[in-house]
Write a protein that holds these residues in place. Structure first.
Motif, mmCIF file in Angstrom:
data_model
loop_
_atom_site.group_PDB
_atom_site.id
_atom_site.type_symbol
_atom_site.label_atom_id
_atom_site.label_comp_id
_atom_site.label_asym_id
_atom_site.label_seq_id
_atom_site.Cartn_x
_atom_site.Cartn_y
_atom_site.Cartn_z
ATOM 1 N N ILE A 1 41.431 44.023 34.785
ATOM 2 C CA ILE A 1 40.847 43.659 36.076
ATOM 3 C C ILE A 1 40.732 42.142 36.205
ATOM 4 O O ILE A 1 41.093 41.560 37.238
ATOM 5 C CB ILE A 1 39.470 44.324 36.255
ATOM 6 N N ASN A 2 40.256 41.484 35.136
ATOM 7 C CA ASN A 2 40.109 40.029 35.176
ATOM 8 C C ASN A 2 41.448 39.342 35.354
ATOM 9 O O ASN A 2 41.579 38.399 36.145
ATOM 10 C CB ASN A 2 39.444 39.526 33.886
ATOM 11 N N PHE A 3 42.456 39.787 34.640
ATOM 12 C CA PHE A 3 43.785 39.191 34.746
ATOM 13 C C PHE A 3 44.347 39.359 36.158
ATOM 14 O O PHE A 3 44.944 38.442 36.717
ATOM 15 C CB PHE A 3 44.729 39.835 33.734
ATOM 16 N N THR A 4 44.126 40.525 36.736
ATOM 17 C CA THR A 4 44.633 40.792 38.085
ATOM 18 C C THR A 4 43.947 39.918 39.118
ATOM 19 O O THR A 4 44.596 39.359 40.018
ATOM 20 C CB THR A 4 44.431 42.275 38.453
ATOM 21 N N LEU A 5 42.637 39.762 39.002
ATOM 22 C CA LEU A 5 41.878 38.979 39.982
ATOM 23 C C LEU A 5 42.057 37.476 39.800
ATOM 24 O O LEU A 5 42.059 36.727 40.783
ATOM 25 C CB LEU A 5 40.392 39.332 39.890
ATOM 26 N N ILE B 1 42.618 35.290 47.316
ATOM 27 C CA ILE B 1 42.172 36.229 48.348
ATOM 28 C C ILE B 1 43.071 37.457 48.285
ATOM 29 O O ILE B 1 44.286 37.353 48.411
ATOM 30 C CB ILE B 1 42.235 35.599 49.754
ATOM 31 N N ILE B 2 42.470 38.601 48.073
ATOM 32 C CA ILE B 2 43.244 39.826 47.908
ATOM 33 C C ILE B 2 42.487 41.001 48.515
ATOM 34 O O ILE B 2 41.327 41.235 48.173
ATOM 35 C CB ILE B 2 43.536 40.074 46.406
ATOM 36 N N PRO B 3 43.108 41.764 49.418
ATOM 37 C CA PRO B 3 42.446 42.951 49.978
ATOM 38 C C PRO B 3 42.189 43.985 48.875
ATOM 39 O O PRO B 3 42.899 44.027 47.872
ATOM 40 C CB PRO B 3 43.465 43.476 50.995
ATOM 41 N N LEU B 4 41.167 44.792 49.069
ATOM 42 C CA LEU B 4 40.838 45.802 48.068
ATOM 43 C C LEU B 4 41.979 46.800 47.867
ATOM 44 O O LEU B 4 42.206 47.285 46.757
ATOM 45 C CB LEU B 4 39.557 46.540 48.479
ATOM 46 N N THR B 5 42.691 47.097 48.952
ATOM 47 C CA THR B 5 43.820 48.029 48.826
ATOM 48 C C THR B 5 44.914 47.438 47.936
ATOM 49 O O THR B 5 45.553 48.149 47.165
ATOM 50 C CB THR B 5 44.409 48.355 50.209
ATOM 51 N N LYS B 6 45.117 46.126 48.054
ATOM 52 C CA LYS B 6 46.111 45.459 47.211
ATOM 53 C C LYS B 6 45.657 45.439 45.764
ATOM 54 O O LYS B 6 46.458 45.653 44.835
ATOM 55 C CB LYS B 6 46.324 44.022 47.714
ATOM 56 N N LEU B 7 44.359 45.210 45.550
ATOM 57 C CA LEU B 7 43.810 45.235 44.195
ATOM 58 C C LEU B 7 44.038 46.607 43.557
ATOM 59 O O LEU B 7 44.452 46.708 42.396
ATOM 60 C CB LEU B 7 42.320 44.918 44.221
ATOM 61 N N GLU C 1 29.950 41.606 36.926
ATOM 62 C CA GLU C 1 31.140 41.056 37.589
ATOM 63 C C GLU C 1 32.137 42.120 38.029
ATOM 64 O O GLU C 1 33.140 41.811 38.678
ATOM 65 C CB GLU C 1 31.839 40.044 36.671
ATOM 66 N N PHE C 2 31.849 43.401 37.705
ATOM 67 C CA PHE C 2 32.743 44.482 38.114
ATOM 68 C C PHE C 2 32.060 45.430 39.111
ATOM 69 O O PHE C 2 32.595 46.483 39.430
ATOM 70 C CB PHE C 2 33.219 45.259 36.884
ATOM 71 N N SER C 3 30.875 45.042 39.576
ATOM 72 C CA SER C 3 30.152 45.828 40.571
ATOM 73 C C SER C 3 30.789 45.637 41.945
ATOM 74 O O SER C 3 31.578 44.704 42.144
ATOM 75 C CB SER C 3 28.685 45.392 40.617
ATOM 76 N N PRO C 4 30.474 46.484 42.920
ATOM 77 C CA PRO C 4 31.078 46.363 44.261
ATOM 78 C C PRO C 4 30.900 44.982 44.883
ATOM 79 O O PRO C 4 31.853 44.390 45.394
ATOM 80 C CB PRO C 4 30.353 47.447 45.063
ATOM 81 N N GLU D 1 33.324 39.642 46.260
ATOM 82 C CA GLU D 1 33.249 38.190 46.184
ATOM 83 C C GLU D 1 34.441 37.614 45.435
ATOM 84 O O GLU D 1 35.024 36.611 45.849
ATOM 85 C CB GLU D 1 31.940 37.772 45.491
ATOM 86 N N ARG D 2 34.834 38.275 44.345
ATOM 87 C CA ARG D 2 35.964 37.782 43.553
ATOM 88 C C ARG D 2 37.289 37.959 44.279
ATOM 89 O O ARG D 2 38.255 37.242 43.997
ATOM 90 C CB ARG D 2 36.000 38.499 42.200
ATOM 91 N N CYS D 3 37.334 38.913 45.192
ATOM 92 C CA CYS D 3 38.534 39.098 46.015
ATOM 93 C C CYS D 3 38.574 38.117 47.190
ATOM 94 O O CYS D 3 39.545 38.101 47.946
ATOM 95 C CB CYS D 3 38.601 40.536 46.547
ATOM 96 N N GLY D 4 37.503 37.337 47.346
ATOM 97 C CA GLY D 4 37.445 36.388 48.457
ATOM 98 C C GLY D 4 37.112 37.042 49.773
ATOM 99 O O GLY D 4 37.300 36.444 50.838
#
Length: 424
Positions: free
Chosen positions: A281-285, A290-296, A339-342, A347-350
């Motif tokens: 998850i950290n590597f991906t983010l 800025i990344i939509p949740l669907t893209k994540l 840091e992995f909560s909703p 916030e991390r997705c911007g």
């Protein structure tokens, strides 16, 4: 040759899987080891009873069954006799030579392979240790057998990925396409035994991937009040469809009591399992500002992780569940860390400003006193009474609050009320 070993709590499930393949004419039972009769004289019940009798010698062992697949290169076309010689040699070398076992040749894949079904309870009731059986015994046996029989050698892990042992078909259930109880049974046997989950919501996060729901019913329902459990098939919109089936109606009894034992057992997870999913998850983010949740979710799925987002009726994100198909673990986001909560993920997705960014935005919108006074000087000839009042209100707002009352006076007022005095 590539070998894959799966252990199980249910010899019935493993045997039924292979027998169903036989009934579908895509497999045949080509041999048996340590059975009193030839394989062509064994009925399904006789095959099962031989295993059951052995398991009754040690009922304390829960994970008591093994399901092994021996996979060969597509260029190899071995006779049944040679396949049985390979299996017999392999079972001897891994310590199962004296165990009852059945051998099934499957014809439903692009490469030749056989499945071997056995149990780990010996004639004296002792159990064969299954811990790291693949590393300790299977790998050395595989290398020896490749030399003995002149087989195509497995070159590494990439080749192993070609041969995935799927004891049970795990496609999404489509209501009406197959018999409901059979379809539910296949999914439940795989998910309940293979995955680690510590609550009903975590379990349902996996089951919903296959259009299945474990349902306790509403709090006022008879099912809920009697600690019952129903399994339902979901349609493509996630809505229950068809007739639910009681947990007690399945022969392996996936009841609430059964699940409670699973939940307790899975409360503690391996640190390495948590570390893997957190790293992915950290590597991906970290590579996306800025990344939509669907893209994540799509990027994580490429790494073998399904992501389930839970939203309120207003669309607010209030929960995230991560399903790691590599380690077979299900984690609620908050159990991995803040840091992995909703909120943190948004916030991390911007997609949502942090608390600090909110403060900065508020500060940016409030003009300084110096600017307000300068503006007042510039507009003193044109300023209207209402505008002047509004401006003065802004200037003094930070210094005065009508709700403020000195601490000493608050205490006195409180004492006067207690004595029955009025403030008027």
């Amino acid at each position: 040759m590539v070998t894959i070993i799966k252990t199980s709590h249910s010899i019935r499930a493993v045997l039924n899987y292979n027998e169903q393949k036989v009934n579908a004419s895509v497999a045949e039972c080509i041999g048996a080891g340590n059975y009193p009769s030839d394989v062509d004289k064994l009925s399904p019940s006789l095959k099962l009873n031989r295993f059951i009798k052995r398991l009754e010698l040690n009922e304390n062992t829960k994970r008591n069954s093994v399901h092994i697949s021996l996979n060969f290169d597509p260029s190899e076309n071995h006779s049944k006799e040679k396949l049985m010689d390979i299996v017999t040699t392999y079972m001897d070398k891994i310590g199962f030579g004296n165990q009852p076992y059945l051998v099934y040749q499957h014809h439903d894949a692009g490469h030749p392979h056989v499945h071997v079904v056995s149990v780990n309870i010996e004639r004296d009731g002792k159990r064969i240790d299954l811990h790291h059986l693949g590393i300790r015994k299977s790998e050395p046996a595989r290398k020896e057998i490749e030399e003995i029989f002149g087989l195509v050698k497995a070159q590494g892990s990439k080749e192993k990925q070609q041969f995935i042992l799927n004891p049970i078909s795990t496609g999404r259930i489509q209501y009406g396409k197959t018999e409901s109880k059979k379809a539910l049974s296949n999914v439940l046997k795989m998910v309940l035994n293979d995955y680690k989950y510590s609550s009903l919501p975590e379990l349902n996060a996996i089951l919903k991937l296959y259009n299945v729901l474990a349902d306790r019913g509403s709090e006022n329902s008879r099912v809920f009040q009697t600690n019952g459990l129903l399994y339902r098939i979901l349609d493509d919109k996630g809505k229950p469809t068809g007739v639910p089936i009681k947990a007690s109606d399945f022969y392996f009894k996936p009841t609430l009591k059964f699940l409670a034992e699973k939940f307790k057992k899975n409360e503690e997870r391996s640190p390495s399992d948590k570390r893997r999913i957190k790293n992915v998850i950290n590597f991906t983010l970290n590579g996306n500002k800025i990344i939509p949740l669907t893209k994540l979710a799509t990027l994580l799925k490429d790494q073998g992780i399904d992501t389930v987002f839970r939203r309120s009726s207003e669309g607010m994100l209030y929960g995230i569940t991560y399903i790691d198909h590599t380690t077979k673990n299900v984690f609620n986001g908050s159990s991995l860390g803040k840091e992995f909560s909703p909120k943190a993920i948004e916030e991390r997705c911007g997609l949502k400003p942090t608390d600090e960014e909110k403060k900065e935005q508020i500060q940016d919108r409030i003009p300084s006193r110096e600017l307000l006074i300068e503006d007042l000087e510039n507009q003193k000839n044109t300023l209207t009474i209402p505008n002047l009042v509004q401006l003065l209100d802004v200037l003094i707002r930070a210094e005065y609050s009508s709700d403020y009352l000195p601490h000493q006076l608050r205490n006195k007022r409180s004492k006067r009320r207690k004595r029955g005095f009025s403030n008027n």
